[in-house]
Scaffold this motif. Structure first.
Motif, PDB file in Angstrom:
ATOM      1  N   THR A 298       0.831  -1.206   0.000  1.00  8.72           N
ATOM      2  CA  THR A 298       0.000   0.000   0.000  1.00  8.72           C
ATOM      3  C   THR A 298       0.865   1.256   0.000  1.00  8.72           C
ATOM      4  OG1 THR A 298      -1.723  -1.174   1.226  1.00  8.72           O
ATOM      5  CG2 THR A 298      -1.855   1.221   1.186  1.00  8.72           C
ATOM      6  N   ALA A 299       1.920   1.251   0.816  1.00  5.08           N
ATOM      7  CA  ALA A 299       2.812   2.414   0.875  1.00  5.08           C
ATOM      8  C   ALA A 299       3.414   2.706  -0.495  1.00  5.08           C
ATOM      9  CB  ALA A 299       3.915   2.174   1.899  1.00  5.08           C
ATOM     10  N   PHE A 300       3.824   1.658  -1.185  1.00  8.85           N
ATOM     11  CA  PHE A 300       4.433   1.825  -2.513  1.00  8.85           C
ATOM     12  C   PHE A 300       3.384   2.206  -3.553  1.00  8.85           C
ATOM     13  CE2 PHE A 300       5.681   0.144  -6.647  1.00  8.85           C
ATOM     14  CZ  PHE A 300       6.952   0.674  -6.796  1.00  8.85           C
ATOM     15  N   PHE A 301       2.276   1.475  -3.575  1.00 16.50           N
ATOM     16  CA  PHE A 301       1.237   1.719  -4.577  1.00 16.50           C
ATOM     17  C   PHE A 301       0.703   3.145  -4.510  1.00 16.50           C
ATOM     18  CE2 PHE A 301      -3.407   2.134  -4.496  1.00 16.50           C
ATOM     19  CZ  PHE A 301      -3.676   2.098  -5.859  1.00 16.50           C
ATOM     20  N   ALA A 302       0.322   3.578  -3.313  1.00 12.68           N
ATOM     21  CA  ALA A 302      -0.283   4.908  -3.184  1.00 12.68           C
ATOM     22  C   ALA A 302       0.705   6.007  -3.549  1.00 12.68           C
ATOM     23  CB  ALA A 302      -0.802   5.105  -1.760  1.00 12.68           C
ATOM     24  N   ALA A 303       1.986   5.777  -3.256  1.00 16.50           N
ATOM     25  CA  ALA A 303       2.998   6.781  -3.610  1.00 16.50           C
ATOM     26  C   ALA A 303       3.124   6.918  -5.124  1.00 16.50           C
ATOM     27  CB  ALA A 303       4.343   6.406  -2.990  1.00 16.50           C
ATOM     28  N   GLN A 323       1.023   6.582   3.871  1.00 13.52           N
ATOM     29  CA  GLN A 323       1.532   6.640   5.241  1.00 13.52           C
ATOM     30  C   GLN A 323       0.858   5.612   6.143  1.00 13.52           C
ATOM     31  OE1 GLN A 323       4.268   8.630   5.940  1.00 13.52           O
ATOM     32  NE2 GLN A 323       4.065   8.802   3.719  1.00 13.52           N
ATOM     33  N   LEU A 324      -0.405   5.316   5.878  1.00 17.47           N
ATOM     34  CA  LEU A 324      -1.071   4.247   6.624  1.00 17.47           C
ATOM     35  C   LEU A 324      -0.407   2.907   6.345  1.00 17.47           C
ATOM     36  CD1 LEU A 324      -4.748   5.384   6.070  1.00 17.47           C
ATOM     37  CD2 LEU A 324      -3.610   5.246   8.279  1.00 17.47           C
ATOM     38  N   GLY A 325       0.061   2.725   5.112  1.00 14.02           N
ATOM     39  CA  GLY A 325       0.805   1.512   4.792  1.00 14.02           C
ATOM     40  C   GLY A 325       2.059   1.380   5.641  1.00 14.02           C
ATOM     41  N   TYR A 326       2.769   2.502   5.861  1.00 14.97           N
ATOM     42  CA  TYR A 326       3.941   2.490   6.753  1.00 14.97           C
ATOM     43  C   TYR A 326       3.546   2.005   8.152  1.00 14.97           C
ATOM     44  CZ  TYR A 326       7.156   5.135   3.716  1.00 14.97           C
ATOM     45  OH  TYR A 326       7.998   5.533   2.713  1.00 14.97           O
ATOM     46  N   MET A 327       2.455   2.547   8.669  1.00 14.01           N
ATOM     47  CA  MET A 327       2.035   2.174  10.024  1.00 14.01           C
ATOM     48  C   MET A 327       1.722   0.690  10.115  1.00 14.01           C
ATOM     49  SD  MET A 327      -0.505   5.382  10.840  1.00 14.01           S
ATOM     50  CE  MET A 327      -0.235   6.930   9.980  1.00 14.01           C
ATOM     51  N   PHE A 328       1.102   0.142   9.075  1.00 11.52           N
ATOM     52  CA  PHE A 328       0.744  -1.273   9.124  1.00 11.52           C
ATOM     53  C   PHE A 328       1.970  -2.168   9.018  1.00 11.52           C
ATOM     54  CE2 PHE A 328      -3.738  -0.101   8.268  1.00 11.52           C
ATOM     55  CZ  PHE A 328      -4.319  -0.887   9.244  1.00 11.52           C
ATOM     56  N   PHE A 329       2.916  -1.828   8.151  1.00 12.16           N
ATOM     57  CA  PHE A 329       4.062  -2.739   8.106  1.00 12.16           C
ATOM     58  C   PHE A 329       4.918  -2.604   9.363  1.00 12.16           C
ATOM     59  CE2 PHE A 329       6.396   0.472   5.266  1.00 12.16           C
ATOM     60  CZ  PHE A 329       7.467   0.715   6.110  1.00 12.16           C
ATOM     61  N   ALA A 330       4.855  -1.460  10.038  1.00  6.89           N
ATOM     62  CA  ALA A 330       5.511  -1.361  11.343  1.00  6.89           C
ATOM     63  C   ALA A 330       4.833  -2.294  12.349  1.00  6.89           C
ATOM     64  CB  ALA A 330       5.485   0.075  11.843  1.00  6.89           C
ATOM     65  N   ALA A 440       9.212   4.364  -1.418  1.00 12.27           N
ATOM     66  CA  ALA A 440       8.033   5.210  -1.229  1.00 12.27           C
ATOM     67  C   ALA A 440       8.404   6.535  -0.580  1.00 12.27           C
ATOM     68  CB  ALA A 440       6.993   4.479  -0.382  1.00 12.27           C
ATOM     69  N   ALA A 441       9.432   6.545   0.279  1.00 12.50           N
ATOM     70  CA  ALA A 441       9.884   7.795   0.897  1.00 12.50           C
ATOM     71  C   ALA A 441      10.420   8.753  -0.163  1.00 12.50           C
ATOM     72  CB  ALA A 441      10.959   7.500   1.941  1.00 12.50           C
ATOM     73  N   PHE A 442      11.139   8.211  -1.158  1.00 14.25           N
ATOM     74  CA  PHE A 442      11.620   9.039  -2.267  1.00 14.25           C
ATOM     75  C   PHE A 442      10.445   9.633  -3.036  1.00 14.25           C
ATOM     76  CE2 PHE A 442      12.394   9.172  -6.855  1.00 14.25           C
ATOM     77  CZ  PHE A 442      13.424  10.101  -6.920  1.00 14.25           C
ATOM     78  N   MET A 443       9.465   8.799  -3.366  1.00 11.17           N
ATOM     79  CA  MET A 443       8.306   9.274  -4.124  1.00 11.17           C
ATOM     80  C   MET A 443       7.472  10.252  -3.298  1.00 11.17           C
ATOM     81  SD  MET A 443       7.057   5.957  -6.333  1.00 11.17           S
ATOM     82  CE  MET A 443       6.983   4.781  -4.989  1.00 11.17           C
ATOM     83  N   THR A 444       7.377   9.999  -1.992  1.00 10.41           N
ATOM     84  CA  THR A 444       6.624  10.907  -1.123  1.00 10.41           C
ATOM     85  C   THR A 444       7.214  12.307  -1.152  1.00 10.41           C
ATOM     86  OG1 THR A 444       5.978   9.096   0.345  1.00 10.41           O
ATOM     87  CG2 THR A 444       5.851  11.327   1.240  1.00 10.41           C
TER      88      THR A 444
END
Length: 655
Positions: A298-303, A323-330, A440-444
């Motif tokens: 999700t983090a990658f796709f949405a970015a 960002q919600l994807g980040y929270m879930f994989f954490a 995803a951080a780069f794309m964000t």
């Protein structure tokens, strides 16, 4: 303490009732004052509760209100459970909601239904507070469904717009798909443990992990199945890949709604639920792997989708999804405290970005297309500066290794610790999450600064009449932006040690799974230097590339889109999820419905039933009508025929 907890939860409900039921008596301004005052008081009390629980000796308060359900072995009390996890959510929900209420005074000043809007906002806040203070799964489900109802009302607030109605229906229906899985998960947990109360469930978790369950004709590990079903609910509410399609369309609602629902409250309910049930998920490793992979995807796709959007609110919406994807994989790798840390920091800078976008829209008289913007910093300099704060916080910009853990904006601390935790667990799914999160951080950084450059830099590209009347937002809209900017700038620095640093054990207590968190945070702090620096390098590279594309060489975006037309079309059309769902689910459902309507209901049921009886009655009436000619000899003839018939009948009967 008990009174403070009760006031936090029920003040928004009281305010919603006053504004909604007595709006014609009290008018617009009193409705605004009542709802804003209630939320500001609740926010102040939430700070008191946060300090009392987060830094006090007593880590859990349970305020029992009344017995709710008592049927056989099922005994459910309506109680307000407040531990550190809840205290953090109280700060987030009431803090952001109070700012959104104040902001709405200015943003909705020309709307004819102000009391209704304020009542909906307060009602939504009440349901969210019920969700985070739930002491059992059924009460959690009540708040869960309540925020779904309130979000439907808020997204479709402008009900005279067909697009808003469609978006509200879409959000409601997609969330029902996830909620069906959530309900099945609750049923499974109750069947396995004989209880829905959190303390009882957590106490029986080790035994539940050894059980098997029959589901869809298969013999499955019981706790794994229950956790996967619960996670389906989280996927719907938190817009994870597959059940994410409602989130961008929900931008049809007023901008304050976007900030409240998509920044800090409803979409984070799934993350909160997984953290609340972390003692169960810790004993379900397969479910945790699924959580990790779905979150990373999700983090990658949405970015990728955020790179190509032009609606200013949709860009921020896809950022939320990512960002919600980040929270879930954490959560999936066991870093629950890191996920909650990012939830808290994200609430500040994402609410700031949504409300800042609303300020731009207000400035440009409801224009949302960034292609028709440019140079807005001349007209809205305060909004320009404050949105840069939110953008840099979202991008995770900071200076490492100064003042201990570094000096930077909120996202610099929370995003980094999630990526470090993913790498530190040294599992395959953890490494997948790390690399997808880093990309995803780069794309964000690229798409968030793209928003800034397209909106505030260069020359204005829209209608000149709009430009001539463009102006900075009023003070009542700017005050919430400044408050949220303070949180976006400093919340990470202030709260780092509490959430994921040296003091995390004393701060969290037993609110989350302690053993897993301790192990994961230990490994996260010992990752190689390049792992710590990579997210920052990627973020700075994304900003630099965005600046080159949209300021130095503004012709490059169009040339790049023409060079990679297929990839651009894939990202711009959101990976064609809506089109696929339309082909696979919507059109077949419509076709089946049409057949059942025309052939089943119309031709069979009505055709053989009511319509058939009515038609035969009408035919008979037509025949009988022919005898009503008005001639006396016709009537006499019919009478004679009738008499002859009766005589014949009796003669035959006598024989």
């Amino acid at each position: 303490m008990d009174l403070a907890i009760k006031l936090i939860v029920f003040l928004p409900l009281i305010a919603a009732a006053i504004a909604g039921l007595f709006c014609r008596v009290i008018g617009d301004r009193p409705a605004q004052i009542v709802t804003c005052a209630a939320l500001l008081i609740a926010a102040a009390l939430s700070v008191f509760v946060f300090v009392k629980i987060g830094f006090g000796a007593e880590k859990l308060f349970v305020v029992k209100l009344f017995s709710w359900i008592d049927s056989g072995t099922l005994d459910i009390a309506w109680a307000l459970r407040v531990d550190t996890l809840t205290a953090v959510m109280l700060i987030v929900v009431t803090g952001v909601s109070s700012m959104v209420h104040v902001y709405s005074i200015g943003y909705m000043e020309e709307d004819p239904s102000i009391p209704r809007f304020m009542a909906y906002l307060s009602l939504f806040t009440f349901f969210m507070l019920m969700l985070v203070t739930a002491d059992n799964l059924v009460q959690l489900f009540f708040g869960w469904e309540g925020v779904g109802l309130a979000s439907y009302l808020l997204i479709g607030f402008w009900y005279d717009k067909p697009s808003a109605n469609a978006a509200a229906m879409k959000a409601f229906i997609v969330n029902r798909v996830g909620d069906f899985g959530f309900a099945l998960g609750i049923f499974a947990v109750w069947m396995l443990s004989g209880s829905v109360g959190f303390e009882e469930i957590f106490g029986k978790a080790p035994q539940m992990a050894q059980m098997r369950i029959q589901f869809l004709g298969m013999d499955l590990p019981a706790l794994e199945t229950a956790c996967l079903l619960l996670f389906v609910g989280a996927m719907g509410k938190s817009a994870q890949l597959g059940l994410h399609t409602w989130l961008p369309d929900a931008m049809e609602g007023p901008t304050p709604v976007s900030a409240l629902i998509h920044a800090a409250t409803m979409v984070t309910a799934g993350v909160f639920m997984v953290c609340r049930l972390s003692p169960l998920f810790e004993l379900a490793p397969i479910a945790l792997q699924v959580v990790t992979l779905i979150g990373a995807a999700t983090a990658f796709f949405a970015a990728t989708v955020g790179l190509t959007q032009f609606d200013i609110k949709r860009v921020v919406a896809y950022s939320t999804c990512s960002q919600l994807g980040y929270m879930f994989f954490a959560c999936g790798v066991g870093a629950y405290s890191a996920a909650m840390f990012h939830l808290m920091t994200h609430a500040f800078f994402k609410a700031l970005l949504f409300l800042g976008s609303g300020s731009v829209i207000h400035c440009l008289h409801h224009e949302q297309d960034m292609r028709k913007m440019g140079g807005v910093k001349e007209k809205a300099p305060q909004t320009f500066i404050l949105m840069w704060v939110g953008t840099l916080a979202l991008s995770g910009i900071g200076i490492p290794f100064i003042l201990g853990n570094g000096l930077g904006f909120a996202g610099f601390y929370s995003k980094d610790i999630m990526l470090e935790a993913s790498y530190g667990v040294h599992t395959t799914v953890g490494l997948i999450a790390f690399w997808l999160g880093a990309i995803a951080a780069f794309m964000t950084a690229f798409y968030s600064t793209r928003l800034m450059f397209m909106t505030f830099y260069g020359k204005y590209r829209g209608d000149h009449h709009t430009w001539d009347h463009a102006h900075e937002s009023p003070t009542v809209m700017m005050i919430p932006l400044y408050v949220l900017a303070i949180g976006a700038a400093f919340s990470g620095l202030v709260a780092y040690d509490w959430f994921v640093g040296h003091d995390w054990k004393a701060f969290w207590g037993n609110a989350i799974a302690v053993k897993s968190t301790a192990e994961v945070l230990h490994h996260a702090h010992e990752v190689p230097l390049w792992v710590k620096l990579l997210p920052l390098v990627f973020a700075l590279s994304g900003i630099a590339l965005s600046y080159y594309y949209y300021v130095v060489k503004p012709s490059l975006p169009e040339r790049t889109a023409k060079t990679f037309p297929g990839l651009h079309a894939l990202f711009y059309n959101k990976w064609y999820f809506d089109e696929i769902y339309d082909a696979v689910f919507v059109k077949p459902s419509l076709a089946i419905g049409r057949v059942l309507w025309k052939k089943g209901d119309g031709a069979t049921i009505d055709g053989l039933g009511p319509d058939n009886i009515a038609a035969r009655a009408q035919d008979m009436a037509g025949v009988l009508m022919r005898f009503q000619s008005g001639y006396l000899y016709h009537y006499a003839f019919v009478m004679l025929v009738g008499v002859a018939g009766l005589v014949t009948y009796f003669m035959l009967a006598a024989r």
